[in-house]
Scaffold this active site. Structure first.
Site, short mmCIF file in Angstrom:
data_model
loop_
_atom_site.label_atom_id
_atom_site.label_comp_id
_atom_site.label_asym_id
_atom_site.label_seq_id
_atom_site.Cartn_x
_atom_site.Cartn_y
_atom_site.Cartn_z
N HIS A 52 21.24 7.58 61.73
CA HIS A 52 20.94 7.57 63.15
C HIS A 52 21.27 8.94 63.75
O HIS A 52 21.90 9.77 63.08
CB HIS A 52 21.73 6.47 63.88
CG HIS A 52 23.22 6.64 63.82
ND1 HIS A 52 24.04 5.84 63.04
CD2 HIS A 52 24.04 7.51 64.42
CE1 HIS A 52 25.28 6.22 63.17
NE2 HIS A 52 25.33 7.25 64.01
P1 TYD Z 1 27.13 1.18 62.33
O1 TYD Z 1 26.43 1.86 63.47
O2 TYD Z 1 26.31 0.45 61.36
O3 TYD Z 1 28.03 2.26 61.55
P2 TYD Z 1 27.59 3.58 60.75
O4 TYD Z 1 27.16 4.58 61.75
O5 TYD Z 1 28.84 4.01 60.06
O6 TYD Z 1 26.53 3.23 59.77
O7 TYD Z 1 28.24 0.23 62.95
C1 TYD Z 1 28.69 -0.95 62.29
C2 TYD Z 1 29.08 -1.98 63.34
O8 TYD Z 1 30.21 -1.55 64.09
C3 TYD Z 1 27.96 -2.23 64.35
O9 TYD Z 1 27.97 -3.62 64.63
C4 TYD Z 1 28.41 -1.49 65.59
C5 TYD Z 1 29.92 -1.53 65.49
N1 TYD Z 1 30.62 -0.38 66.08
C6 TYD Z 1 31.43 -0.56 67.17
O10 TYD Z 1 31.59 -1.69 67.69
N2 TYD Z 1 32.09 0.50 67.71
C7 TYD Z 1 31.96 1.75 67.18
O11 TYD Z 1 32.59 2.70 67.69
C8 TYD Z 1 31.10 1.95 66.05
C9 TYD Z 1 30.91 3.31 65.44
C10 TYD Z 1 30.44 0.85 65.53
#
Ligand code: TYD
Length: 136
Positions: A52
């Site tokens: 992303h």
């Molecule tokens: P995700 O965006 O998949 O993580 P990455 O960028 O590492 O691939 O996030 C995983 C889950 O955690 C998703 O349900 C969103 C949640 N999340 C939060 O609640 N707070 C945060 O600060 C972050 C980074 C993720």
């Protein structure tokens, strides 16, 4: 905000007891107010996370244990790979950068300092959308 990826060296305050790194918000190492901290650990082998970009977020990534690789794609299509494998190494990511985290070692703990609270509206999770934003 200009898209930018910068490797930062932290200077440990080491002595006979071992090492200590202190990071201050609004400093050269962390040039923003830290509103959120999250960390990634116990990563399943072979996992690629991220995939992303953010519209308006600054982050400093530090692999405080083990190692992982951050792949950053810049708006002009240039790809940069940074292997974070020591706690004195940080990666500052600003602006429109498509990022992936991969090649996590079993013991990897990746800590991220973020300039904003979690906001799903700040994410660009669709790669074609990212390329469209880059072309603007
Ligand atoms: P995700 O965006 O998949 O993580 P990455 O960028 O590492 O691939 O996030 C995983 C889950 O955690 C998703 O349900 C969103 C949640 N999340 C939060 O609640 N707070 C945060 O600060 C972050 C980074 C993720």
């Amino acid at each position: 905000m200009e898209a930018k990826v910068t490797e930062i060296q932290f200077v440990p305050k080491g002595d006979a007891r071992g090492q200590l790194i202190a990071l201050e918000a609004l400093s050269e190492q962390v040039p923003f107010e830290v509103k959120r901290v999250y960390y990634i650990f116990d990563t399943t082998p072979g996992t690629v996370r991220g995939n992303h970009a953010h519209k308006n977020l600054k982050q400093v990534l530090i692999c405080v244990s083990g190692a992982c690789t951050i792949v950053s794609e810049m708006p002009d299509g240039t790809k940069i790979e940074n292997r974070l494998d020591w706690p004195n190494r940080g990666l500052l990511i600003e602006g429109l950068v498509w990022r992936q985290m991969k090649d996590f070692s079993k013991d990897a703990v990746l800590i991220v300092l973020a300039s904003e609270h979690y906001d799903e509206a700040d994410y660009i999770r669709d790669y074609n959308q990212f390329k469209k934003e880059c072309a603007k």
